[in-house]
Design a protein around this motif. Sequence first.
Motif, mmCIF file in Angstrom:
data_model
loop_
_atom_site.group_PDB
_atom_site.id
_atom_site.type_symbol
_atom_site.label_atom_id
_atom_site.label_comp_id
_atom_site.label_asym_id
_atom_site.label_seq_id
_atom_site.Cartn_x
_atom_site.Cartn_y
_atom_site.Cartn_z
ATOM 1 N N TYR A 1 -1.352 3.266 -4.108
ATOM 2 C CA TYR A 1 -2.076 1.991 -4.065
ATOM 3 C C TYR A 1 -2.694 1.820 -2.687
ATOM 4 C CZ TYR A 1 -3.404 -2.842 -4.639
ATOM 5 O OH TYR A 1 -4.138 -3.997 -4.725
ATOM 6 N N PRO A 2 -4.025 1.625 -2.632
ATOM 7 C CA PRO A 2 -4.962 1.580 -3.755
ATOM 8 C C PRO A 2 -5.039 2.926 -4.488
ATOM 9 C CG PRO A 2 -5.948 0.718 -1.720
ATOM 10 C CD PRO A 2 -4.677 1.397 -1.329
ATOM 11 N N GLU A 3 -5.680 2.917 -5.654
ATOM 12 C CA GLU A 3 -5.811 4.129 -6.452
ATOM 13 C C GLU A 3 -6.489 5.218 -5.623
ATOM 14 O OE1 GLU A 3 -5.129 6.291 -9.894
ATOM 15 O OE2 GLU A 3 -4.588 4.193 -9.521
ATOM 16 N N ASN B 1 -6.362 7.609 -0.154
ATOM 17 C CA ASN B 1 -6.579 6.181 -0.435
ATOM 18 C C ASN B 1 -6.531 5.335 0.837
ATOM 19 O OD1 ASN B 1 -3.855 6.215 0.138
ATOM 20 N ND2 ASN B 1 -3.208 5.118 -1.703
ATOM 21 N N ARG C 1 0.857 -1.190 0.000
ATOM 22 C CA ARG C 1 0.000 0.000 0.000
ATOM 23 C C ARG C 1 0.899 1.248 0.000
ATOM 24 N NH1 ARG C 1 -3.670 0.677 4.330
ATOM 25 N NH2 ARG C 1 -2.129 -0.258 5.747
#
Length: 342
Positions: free
Chosen positions: A207-209, A277, A178
């Motif tokens: 990450y995540p988007e 995110n 992440r």
Amino acid sequence: MSPMSAVAGETFTVRCPVAGYPISSTTWSKGGRTLPINRRQRVSPEGELSITQVSRVADEGSYTCTASNKQGHTSSQDLQLRVVVPPSIKPFDFGSLVSGMRTAVTCDVQMGDPPMTLLWLYEGHVLTPTADLQLSQHDSFSSSLVLTHVRPHHAGNYTCVARNEAREVRYTAQLLVRVPPRWVVEPHDVSVTRGEDAVLTCQATGYPEPTVTWRRTRPGSDKGVYNNVDVGLSVGMGVGMGVGMGVPISRTWNNGTLLVGAATEEVEGSYLCEATNGVGAGLSAIINLQVHAPPAVSGDGSVEVRRGDNVKLQCEARGDAPISLTVAKDGKSLDTNDYRYV
């Protein structure tokens, strides 16, 4: 017969190697007892012995195959059966990781006969140590993988391979990294002329988007108070759809860009872009949007006067300062030194 091996947990089959004619019967025995002696054993009329779910404790040892004919003649051969246990890997996982953390996993082989070979793969390829990736084998049945500084490029599938003479087994764990948001395009102030499209960029990756949210200061309110921007395709007279703080003729793109079409003074102000995110504090930036008004001139139009009379012509200019005014007659600038012009 030559010694043979069977894999624990699997099915073992062997045929009695008899020759001659006619053969009236073929039997198998173990420890002086004629087989089968349990439901896992089966002897076919053709002299084939089958053992399902082979167990070392119950099935390893010496077996005797005996063939006989009607005249009472018999012939026997012994078979030494060895049971080998295949590897069994204890499941492992990397857990939840954020870029910059350390992590370690251990591949423990809980069962299996030596000699044992252990190997690590990354995305199907043999893994080799690097500056931030260490591999260490504690003994014949245990090996560790250590990442001293997890980075996004470490994400992927890691596989432990354990191999002995019985079988090769694999266990794969996925490593997800992440990553907190970071700017792809740094937001910046935007200045346009009235009627032009204003493009406000807020492009972030991670990450995540990351999810991008736009907010705006309400006109006349505290500059530190931001309200959600209501964006949507223009409808009717070009007003954005929704219930939030409307921005006429506006929409957002997948990369976080906010497009304000045909900008007017109404959309001027401070916009707050936020990219989050769930990893870290997220990103935010304030973008000031300025809409410049081009100069516009209005006046009296045509004026009729009698020759010799004085006349006053009104010329009013609107737009952003500074504005420079020039008066011309028939396309030529007036001579300000002429006493008639004041």
